[in-house]
Structure formats: C-alpha cells, structure tokens
Design a protein around this motif. Structure first.
Motif, mmCIF file in Angstrom:
data_model
loop_
_atom_site.group_PDB
_atom_site.id
_atom_site.type_symbol
_atom_site.label_atom_id
_atom_site.label_comp_id
_atom_site.label_asym_id
_atom_site.label_seq_id
_atom_site.Cartn_x
_atom_site.Cartn_y
_atom_site.Cartn_z
ATOM 1 N N ALA A 183 0.817 -1.213 0.000
ATOM 2 C CA ALA A 183 0.000 0.000 0.000
ATOM 3 C C ALA A 183 0.854 1.268 0.000
ATOM 4 C CB ALA A 183 -0.938 0.003 1.187
ATOM 5 N N ASN A 184 1.637 1.479 1.030
ATOM 6 C CA ASN A 184 2.394 2.734 1.055
ATOM 7 C C ASN A 184 3.594 2.684 2.007
ATOM 8 O OD1 ASN A 184 1.254 2.848 3.553
ATOM 9 N ND2 ASN A 184 0.208 4.780 3.270
ATOM 10 N N ILE A 185 4.470 3.668 1.832
ATOM 11 C CA ILE A 185 5.581 3.898 2.757
ATOM 12 C C ILE A 185 5.531 5.378 3.099
ATOM 13 C CG2 ILE A 185 8.091 3.949 3.011
ATOM 14 C CD1 ILE A 185 8.202 1.639 1.003
ATOM 15 N N THR A 186 5.487 5.687 4.379
ATOM 16 C CA THR A 186 5.352 7.082 4.785
ATOM 17 C C THR A 186 6.642 7.582 5.430
ATOM 18 O OG1 THR A 186 3.065 6.542 5.249
ATOM 19 C CG2 THR A 186 3.828 8.702 5.949
ATOM 20 N N LEU A 187 7.085 8.758 5.001
ATOM 21 C CA LEU A 187 8.258 9.410 5.574
ATOM 22 C C LEU A 187 7.864 10.803 6.036
ATOM 23 C CD1 LEU A 187 10.896 8.682 2.754
ATOM 24 C CD2 LEU A 187 10.208 7.170 4.605
ATOM 25 N N GLU A 188 8.552 11.315 7.062
ATOM 26 C CA GLU A 188 8.284 12.689 7.479
ATOM 27 C C GLU A 188 9.568 13.501 7.367
ATOM 28 O OE1 GLU A 188 7.081 12.569 11.552
ATOM 29 O OE2 GLU A 188 9.047 11.963 12.257
ATOM 30 N N THR A 189 9.406 14.799 7.220
ATOM 31 C CA THR A 189 10.575 15.662 7.111
ATOM 32 C C THR A 189 11.344 15.654 8.425
ATOM 33 O OG1 THR A 189 9.416 17.031 5.538
ATOM 34 C CG2 THR A 189 11.314 18.016 6.621
ATOM 35 N N TRP A 190 12.658 15.545 8.309
ATOM 36 C CA TRP A 190 13.505 15.500 9.497
ATOM 37 C C TRP A 190 14.012 16.915 9.752
ATOM 38 C CZ3 TRP A 190 19.276 14.175 9.774
ATOM 39 C CH2 TRP A 190 19.659 13.970 11.114
ATOM 40 N N ALA A 191 13.529 17.500 10.809
ATOM 41 C CA ALA A 191 13.791 18.925 11.059
ATOM 42 C C ALA A 191 15.279 19.220 11.241
ATOM 43 C CB ALA A 191 13.013 19.365 12.303
ATOM 44 N N ASP A 192 16.057 18.254 11.739
ATOM 45 C CA ASP A 192 17.468 18.507 12.028
ATOM 46 C C ASP A 192 18.394 18.269 10.842
ATOM 47 O OD1 ASP A 192 16.617 19.012 14.566
ATOM 48 O OD2 ASP A 192 17.006 16.973 15.288
ATOM 49 N N TRP A 193 17.835 18.067 9.677
ATOM 50 C CA TRP A 193 18.683 17.762 8.535
ATOM 51 C C TRP A 193 19.604 18.934 8.221
ATOM 52 C CZ3 TRP A 193 18.513 18.882 2.938
ATOM 53 C CH2 TRP A 193 19.338 17.998 2.194
ATOM 54 N N PRO A 194 20.917 18.698 8.181
ATOM 55 C CA PRO A 194 21.844 19.819 8.009
ATOM 56 C C PRO A 194 22.078 20.227 6.555
ATOM 57 C CG PRO A 194 22.999 17.824 8.713
ATOM 58 C CD PRO A 194 21.596 17.429 8.410
ATOM 59 N N GLY A 195 21.418 19.601 5.602
ATOM 60 C CA GLY A 195 21.661 19.940 4.202
ATOM 61 C C GLY A 195 21.337 21.398 3.890
ATOM 62 N N GLU A 196 21.810 21.858 2.743
ATOM 63 C CA GLU A 196 21.666 23.281 2.401
ATOM 64 C C GLU A 196 20.235 23.676 2.091
ATOM 65 O OE1 GLU A 196 24.461 24.402 -0.656
ATOM 66 O OE2 GLU A 196 26.045 23.331 0.431
ATOM 67 N N ARG A 197 19.566 22.865 1.217
ATOM 68 C CA ARG A 197 18.206 23.222 0.823
ATOM 69 C C ARG A 197 17.241 22.420 1.672
ATOM 70 N NH1 ARG A 197 17.896 21.659 -5.181
ATOM 71 N NH2 ARG A 197 18.930 19.806 -4.396
ATOM 72 N N LYS A 198 16.442 23.079 2.512
ATOM 73 C CA LYS A 198 15.512 22.347 3.394
ATOM 74 C C LYS A 198 14.202 22.086 2.645
ATOM 75 C CE LYS A 198 18.112 23.296 7.121
ATOM 76 N NZ LYS A 198 18.943 22.287 7.770
ATOM 77 N N PRO A 199 13.625 20.915 2.836
ATOM 78 C CA PRO A 199 12.311 20.672 2.234
ATOM 79 C C PRO A 199 11.245 21.551 2.886
ATOM 80 C CG PRO A 199 13.016 18.777 3.550
ATOM 81 C CD PRO A 199 14.147 19.748 3.562
ATOM 82 N N SER A 200 10.247 21.963 2.102
ATOM 83 C CA SER A 200 9.178 22.784 2.681
ATOM 84 C C SER A 200 7.897 21.984 2.847
ATOM 85 C CB SER A 200 8.929 24.009 1.803
ATOM 86 O OG SER A 200 8.324 23.604 0.591
ATOM 87 N N ILE A 201 7.947 20.711 2.517
ATOM 88 C CA ILE A 201 6.776 19.862 2.752
ATOM 89 C C ILE A 201 6.944 19.134 4.077
ATOM 90 C CG2 ILE A 201 6.079 19.521 0.350
ATOM 91 C CD1 ILE A 201 7.805 17.004 0.339
ATOM 92 N N GLY A 202 5.837 18.623 4.614
ATOM 93 C CA GLY A 202 5.906 17.967 5.912
ATOM 94 C C GLY A 202 6.359 16.524 5.842
ATOM 95 N N GLY A 203 6.192 15.921 4.693
ATOM 96 C CA GLY A 203 6.575 14.525 4.552
ATOM 97 C C GLY A 203 6.135 14.025 3.193
ATOM 98 N N VAL A 204 6.378 12.748 2.985
ATOM 99 C CA VAL A 204 6.022 12.177 1.694
ATOM 100 C C VAL A 204 5.500 10.764 1.906
ATOM 101 C CG1 VAL A 204 8.444 11.562 1.319
ATOM 102 C CG2 VAL A 204 6.892 11.581 -0.608
ATOM 103 N N GLU A 205 4.428 10.471 1.170
ATOM 104 C CA GLU A 205 3.867 9.117 1.207
ATOM 105 C C GLU A 205 4.071 8.497 -0.168
ATOM 106 O OE1 GLU A 205 -0.375 8.949 1.257
ATOM 107 O OE2 GLU A 205 -0.358 6.783 1.035
ATOM 108 N N TYR A 206 4.884 7.429 -0.231
ATOM 109 C CA TYR A 206 5.071 6.704 -1.485
ATOM 110 C C TYR A 206 3.970 5.669 -1.580
ATOM 111 C CZ TYR A 206 9.569 8.955 -1.755
ATOM 112 O OH TYR A 206 10.553 9.895 -1.827
ATOM 113 N N ARG A 207 3.082 5.878 -2.529
ATOM 114 C CA ARG A 207 1.893 5.037 -2.578
ATOM 115 C C ARG A 207 1.996 4.035 -3.738
ATOM 116 N NH1 ARG A 207 -3.599 8.231 -2.849
ATOM 117 N NH2 ARG A 207 -2.719 9.368 -1.092
ATOM 118 N N SER A 208 1.822 2.780 -3.427
ATOM 119 C CA SER A 208 1.884 1.738 -4.464
ATOM 120 C C SER A 208 0.577 1.678 -5.231
ATOM 121 C CB SER A 208 2.126 0.371 -3.831
ATOM 122 O OG SER A 208 3.399 0.320 -3.289
#
Lengths: 308, 549
Positions: B236-261
């Motif tokens: 059905a799906n795999i759900t991920l959420e944005t990791w607030a502490d990610w040190p990368g340069e460009r921060k995601p502006s979405i709250g998370g992503v659901e990969y839906r089969s």
C-alpha cells in the motif's frame, strides 16, 4: 447430516494438496528466471543470485520445494517474499478487503439479479422482460475491464460522483462501484437463471395445487415457487463467491484495491511461487467451503433432498 | 426436521465466520495525501512496491530507490536542473592522481542521533562489497583496491560447476580510516569520475545499529537524509516525514512524503486527475495518446528530458549481425522522427548518439549520418554486406508501449529496405532478460539505460567496454577499450571528456546498439502542488517541492 459434512471435510484434504501442488508446479513452469529481471537491464551479481536461489531452495527439484513449503505451511508459516516480507502478513492485509468486495458483489448480484429474474419470470414477454433481456445480454457481452474503465472514467473522472480509486483502507461505500463492476456479469447470469427457473416451475403441478387450494398469490410465489426455483441459482451464487474472490484481479487492478487479486498478480509476474501458493491455499479453502455450504442449503430448501 | 435445523445453523455459522473475518483485520492507518495543514502537508507520490529490503546497497529498482534517495544523503548530491555534483556530507574529496582519494566529512548525524563518521561509510561499503552478503549493487565497489579479495569471481564462470572461492578478506584494503572525519580510498586504477559516482545511493552511509540488527534496520530504516522513516503498509504505502534537524543546504518545505503503491499506472493517473494523488513522474501511455494529459492536467504537467536513452542492441556474437554494415543499415532504416510522431505523439526526441543531452561533456550529433533516415543507404549497406533477411526485432511486452514502438520500427525497416521485418514479442521481462543474460539472443533486442550517476562515462563503460557488466551484445573493440581507459585515468573530469567523446564516435561507427530516442518524461501533479520539478533522474525533487495550502 453430521457424517456427511465430516466426509466432505475429509475430502478437502486431497483436493487441497492436489490444487496447491498444481499451482506450485505451474508457477515453477513459467519461463524466465526470476533473478534475470530483478536488476533491470543489468544482470544481477552472481553472489546475489546464488544467495537468493539458496535461500528460496530454487535449485532443489519441485517436489522437494513443494514438500518443504507444505511442511512450513502446516506449522502456520507461509514463508516470505523475495523482498523479505511475511506472506502471511500480506495475506492478512489483503484478504479482508477482497472478502468485503466479494460479499458486496454477491449481495448486489443476488438482490438485483433475483429481483429482475423473478419479475420477468412471472410476467414473461412484456416490455420489462425484453428490457431485462437486452440489458443482461449486454452485460454478458461486455468484458469486465471495459465495464470497469467505463465506470471509473465516467462516474469517477468526468462526473466526479465517486473517487476513481479506493483508498488504502476502503470503506463499504467506496467498494460499491467496484463491487457492481465485479458482480455485473454474474448478475446477468443470475437473472437469466432465475427467470427460466421461475417460468418453468410456474406450470409445475405443485404450483397448480397451491393455487387450487386457494392460497394467496403472494404465498404461492413467495413460498412454493421461489423456494424450488432458487436451487439452481443458489448453486451458482455459492460457487460464484469463490470465483469472485479469485477473479477480482482485473477489478482490483482498475480501482487499485489492495486485495488478493493484485497480490497474486504481482506474485505471478515476479515468479514468487510462495506468495501465489499461499493465496491460492486460502482461495481453495473458501471455494470448497462454499460448495459444502451450497450442498447443505439444498436440504434446507428442498426437504426431499437427503444428504445421508 | 433435525437435519434441517443442523443445516440451517451450520449455514448461518459459516456465513458469520466469513463475515466476521471480512470485518476484522485490515489494519494500517490511511495516512492519505489529501488534507494536511499548510507548510507541513504530506504529499503523496506514485510508486511501486520495493522489490528488496530497504538497504541502499541492495536496492537498484525504482520503487525502493525513491525511498532510499529520500532517507539517505550521500557524500555528493546532484543539482535538480543539470545534475551537477556538489559536496553534501563530504567536506572535501581530494586527489592528485585520480586513483587515491582523501575524503573528509562534515558534522552530520543519523536520524537516531548517532554521528556520521568515517566508519559509517567504510563499514557500509565493505558490507556492500563482501560477496557472501550478496548485495545487488556490489559491483559498484569493484574499482576499490581489495574488492577481488572480498568478492572473488567464479573461476569457470557462473554456469561452470566450480563455486566461487571463499573470500580471502572481509574488508577492502583500499579503504583506510584516518580519523572520525577522514578516510582514504585507493582504487585499483585511476578513475577520474569517482567523486561524481559517490552520489549514487549504493555509497550511502549506514548507522552502527545496522550491523548489529539488520532485520530491525530493514523493518525501520535509519538514514541521514532529509526524510525520516515513519511506517509502511506492504502493498500500500511507505510514509516518511521531514527530518527537522537535517543539516543539508536546501531544506524541504513539505511535511513529509507518502510513497503510494499502485496496481497500475492507469489507476494512479485517474487519481492524479481527480486530485487524490499529488505527483506522478511518468504518465501512462494511454494518457499520451493525442496528448490527452495536456487537457486532463492543464497547467499541472511537464514534458522534460532526463538522463536516459533507448536503444536496440545487437547480439554481436551472432554471425548474422557480426558485420557492422548490417547494423548501420538497420540504424539508417529507422525513421525515428516518424516513429516518435506516430507512437509518442512527438513526445520523444530522436537520438543522435549513445550519450543523452544534459550531461557535462555531451556533444550534439555524434552519430552523424548513421542515425539519419536514409533508405537508399540502408539498401546499399545491406547489399554490400550480402545480408538477406528476414529481420526480427524482439522486446518484452509487459513494459508500457514496447510493443507499439517496436512494431513501428519494423514497419520502418521493411519500408526502407524491402526486407521483411517481424516483431517477436516476449511476454515477460524475466523471460526476455533470461535469454539475453545467457547470451542466447538471435535477434536485435530492446535495451535502455538510465544514469546511475550523471557522467557520460556511465553511458559508455558499463555498456561498451569488452566484458563490461551490461555489454549484452558482447561488443568488443580494443581501440574503444583503450580510449575509455584513458578517459578513466585522466587527471580531472574535464580532461576525461575528450577521450570519452572519441570513444563514443568509434562506438557509433561500429553500431553495436542503435540509439533510437533520448528519454523524455511526462510528469503530472495535483492542483495543490505549486512547485513540482522533475530532476534528471526522473524523480520529483522533494527539496524544491511546495504545496499551496
């Protein structure tokens, strides 16, 4: 009665072993190595292939594989997929949805099919009879995937009445449209069967007797006529529930229902015999139990039928 | 009477049992894409069920790859638009001879709070390369010194009776930890493109917990990427959420992503049109007919190129196709533009080389006249080679649109040469690849290549070098091998281009594969997404994706 049921249940054992072995052998016989396609356009590393073949006993002969599988199955272990997921979990996730879909389809085809069959059977040759004849012939002529896409495209995409696919954990309401598509073909058959049966029995001696006794038309039709005419239809409906559960591949694909159909389809494509057999094991059980239930119902409907 | 009552109660009993099992089960939450609150919205993305456990070194298909890419950050990342590499986890990657690299790391942590150290990389790479671990991506480490000791080759080939010997070592000698933040990599031969390769997901670091509890890791992967694992419902799906502490340069502006089969791309497309699904990177062929998607998804679709190419490969080992003139003749007998217009509504670009545009060092029109439709030349070349038909082309037909395009190729070849061409369909990809891997192909067959990492080297070395892993037609040319080796050992990426370009020209003269189309992709997104950019690897760039809610 009890002995009959017991005997029938014991008969399930060889049928069960035979069907599952056949399925196992058929999946085994699908051409193409499952690991030839796993790494896209590049061949998989030999170490990976060797490890997977070892893990899933793919180098053993089919009998040895099958009996290892059956042994595990008896201890309740359905095995795991190539991606390391428990097959039992996949089935537990998928089965409830499919059962709900099949029951809903059965309900729709029984209610609409029986009603249409009874009405047209009682008053043959009228406008209603012709209308039902044409529409059932139409439903029988159109394949399920066409009905499915038409329903999805118009009701879902163009008019927005339903959602074009069902959600991950679908409600009963969401399943109505797919269930209608799934049951539409059988609904037409039920109508035709019921109509013929009613029309035939209307002229039977016991109906004439009932009318002559001065019973109300409602009682004649409702108790005497319906009960006897229902026997062939019950047979059909009973076996159809099994067919609906196994035959939902197309419908589940169109409406993206996470059920048994999709599971078994994916497993066949990736040659995961373990998953296919696991699902089929359960389908066989459902099929056999439904057949038993139908036979038992005969005795309820017609006391003249003795099972012992 | 008695038997009737028993029967009735039995019937009721079975029905109740069936009904109860239907209503029971069915767990899992329905974390859907719809709804959400402002910037923290989770978007749903079309995907397929991962084929392997979610371990970076064991995932090389699209469904699992998407998840791995979001969960892990590598030493190097690629820009969205042109796939140019830049340092992500790496502070610096230094070399003087293209063979010995010194890599220093920034201060990063995994999702579980443990630091990303030199050993996170070294241990992960050793794990991936070690033969008995049977990782799908092990060959990516073959250039590191000591790979042969941990992953020995089978002495008499895969089909031979002898088994591969046990590895002599558990770790590769080419990997040395200097301190917590520094390690060195020694390659067996110079490889100028190596820093670019390090962005490929197989090179992701792994936390210490992976090595103590692999099953636990597979159930809930811990990465160092911009998104963190939440949960998964198989099928059905795999759900991920944005990791607030990610040190990368460009921060995601979405709250998370659901990969839906989805069971089929068509079902996903229906959801996309009605706004139940947020993004799909490749629309199904049925929506491309008459460019239907441009009406269905007005203002929320794109048609872009990415780093991929479609080709037809020859079994060069088959005497029938051993003469280069035969291969060249078929190339000029295919009217690429007409086929594109007819089958793809003009959405694909005819290829004029084996390297797709968009890569640093790409040269336009490397193929010259050999990729231009020319029936007279086709007839002439075939006559010179003494080729008498018939011609058969083959492809699996379980992939979207393969059948249509190959039938069109055949029609074009027949029209141009007068020799009958038949398309021979193979039902499944597994069957198709079995024949090719066993080197039993007797007809030209469908091939394609998408970049693992953005370098023209990735479109040449694995495919055309003698004995290379994906050289399906067993093409061999010592001159090409020499040029590729020179490119590999060039002191810098820029200086390697000349050699690779020269090699590409030679390859095209030999025509072991016919380049047909540069890959393009038609993506679509929901009305609530305000930015959705497809990157050069045909994925949604999650870091730049925005939602207007």
């Amino acid at each position: 009665m009890g002995r009959y049921v017991l005997r029938r249940l014991l008969q399930l054992v060889p049928v069960f072993i035979g069907t599952t072995f056949l399925i196992y052998a058929l999946v085994w016989a699908i051409p193409g190595d499952p690991f030839a396609a796993k790494c896209g356009d590049r061949p998989c590393p030999p170490a990976y292939v060797a490890e997977m073949r070892e893990k899933f006993h793919l180098d053993d002969n089919i009998f040895s594989q099958y009996f290892q599988y059956l042994g595990n199955l008896l201890t309740g272990d359905f095995g795991e997929t190539f991606s390391g997921l428990q097959v039992s979990e996949l089935i537990a996730d998928a089965y409830p949805t499919t059962i709900r879909l099949a029951l809903l389809a059965l309900l729709i085809e029984a209610v609409i099919g029986l009603a249409a069959g009874v009405f047209t059977g009682l008053r043959g040759g009228g406008f209603l009879d012709n209308l039902v004849l044409v529409s059932t012939l139409f439903l029988i002529a159109v394949p399920v995937f066409v009905t499915g896409f038409v329903v999805q495209t118009f009701l879902g995409l163009r008019w927005g009445i339903i959602s074009p696919t069902v959600s991950i954990d679908p409600t009963w309401g969401e399943l109505i449209a797919p269930a209608f598509v799934l049951g539409s073909l059988s609904m037409a058959y039920v109508t035709r069967l019921m109509r013929t049966s009613i029309a035939e029995n209307q002229r039977a001696d016991y109906v004439r007797t009932a009318v002559a006794k001065g019973l109300t038309p409602r009682r004649v039709v409702g108790v005497h006529l319906l009960r006897n005419s229902a026997i062939p239809v019950i047979t059909f409906l009973g076996t159809d529930l099994g067919a609906l559960m196994g035959g939902a591949i197309v419908t589940e694909g169109i409406f993206n229902i996470r059920g048994i159909g999709g599971l078994v389809f994916r497993a066949i494509v990736t040659k995961e015999g373990i998953t296919v057999t696991g699902v089929v094991v359960l389908l066989v059980i459902v099929y056999l139990l439904m057949n038993l239930l139908v036979d038992v119902l005969y005795a309820v409907l017609d006391p003249r039928i003795r099972l012992d | 009477m008695r038997s009737r009552r028993v029967a009735a109660s039995l019937a009721v009993g079975v029905s109740v049992a069936l009904f109860a099992s239907a209503c029971g089960g069915g767990g899992g939450d329905s974390a859907g894409g719809a709804g959400g609150d402002g910037a923290a919205a989770t978007i749903s993305v079309y995907s397929t069920e991962p084929e392997n456990p979610l371990v970076p070194s064991n995932t090389n298909e699209v469904g699992g790859g998407k998840v791995i890419d979001s969960l892990f950050s590598n030493l190097v990342s690629y820009e969205t638009e042109d796939a140019a590499p830049y340092n992500e986890v790496a502070e610096s990657i230094e070399t003087t001879d293209s063979q010995n690299y010194t890599i220093t790391l920034k201060d990063w942590t995994f999702h579980d709070g443990t630091p990303v150290t030199s050993s996170s990389f070294v241990d992960a790479w050793n794990f991936a390369a070690y033969g008995p671990n049977a990782q799908q991506n092990s060959s990516f480490f073959s250039q590191i010194q000591g790979f042969a000791d941990v992953n020995p080759t089978d002495p008499d080939g895969e089909s031979g009776p002898a088994e591969a010997p046990a590895p002599a070592a558990e770790t590769m000698s080419g990997l040395q930890i200097v301190d917590d933040k520094t390690f060195t990599v020694a390659l067996t031969a110079p490889f100028s493109v190596f820093p670019t390769v390090l962005g490929y997901s197989a090179f992701a670091p792994l936390p210490a917990s992976f090595f103590t509890d692999q099953a636990g890791f597979e159930a809930a992967p811990i990465g160092n990427g911009p998104f963190r694992y939440v949960d998964r419902q198989p099928g059905a799906n795999i759900t991920l959420e944005t990791w607030a502490d990610w040190p990368g340069e460009r921060k995601p502006s979405i709250g998370g992503v659901e990969y839906r089969s989805y069971a089929s791309p068509e079902a996903a497309y229906a959801d996309l049109v009605s706004g139940n699904l947020d993004y799909m990177e490749q629309l199904p062929p049925s929506s491309l007919v008459g460019r239907l998607f441009e009406q269905d998804l007005a203002g929320r679709n794109s048609n872009t190129t990415y780093l991929g190419i479609n080709t037809i490969a020859f079994p060069v080992y088959d005497p029938k196709y051993a003469d280069p003139r035969v291969r060249q003749a078929l190339s000029v007998a295919i009217d690429r533009r007409a086929v594109s217009d007819q089958v793809y509504d003009g959405l694909r670009d005819p290829a004029a080389g084996v390297v797709p545009p968009g890569l640093d060092g790409f040269v336009e029109g490397q193929c010259g006249d050999l990729c231009t439709y020319n029936p007279d030349k086709a007839k002439q070349l075939l006559a010179e080679a003494g080729f008498t038909g018939p011609i058969e082309l083959t492809s699996n037909v379980d992939g979207a649109g393969n059948q249509e395009v190959f039938q069109a190729f055949c029609i074009s070849i027949t029209n141009a040469t007068g020799i009958p061409c038949n398309f021979v369909p193979v039902p499944t990809f597994a069957e198709f690849r079995t024949t090719i891997n066993a080197r039993e192909a007797t007809t030209p067959f469908r091939t394609g290549w998408s970049a693992d990492y953005p370098s023209i080297e990735n479109f040449l070395n694995p495919l055309y070098r003698s004995g290379a892993s994906s050289n399906d037609g067993e093409y061999t040319n010592p001159q090409v091998d020499a040029l590729l080796a020179q490119g590999d050992s060039a002191p810098s990426t820029e200086e390697s281009f000349g050699f690779y370009q020269e090699a590409e020209r030679l390859i095209l003269q030999d025509m072991p594969t016919i380049p047909t189309f540069y890959s393009t992709t038609q993506a679509g997104w929901s009305p609530r997404m305000s930015t959705a950019t497809t990157n050069q690897f045909r994925e949604l760039d999650l870091l730049t994706a925005t939602v207007s809610e």
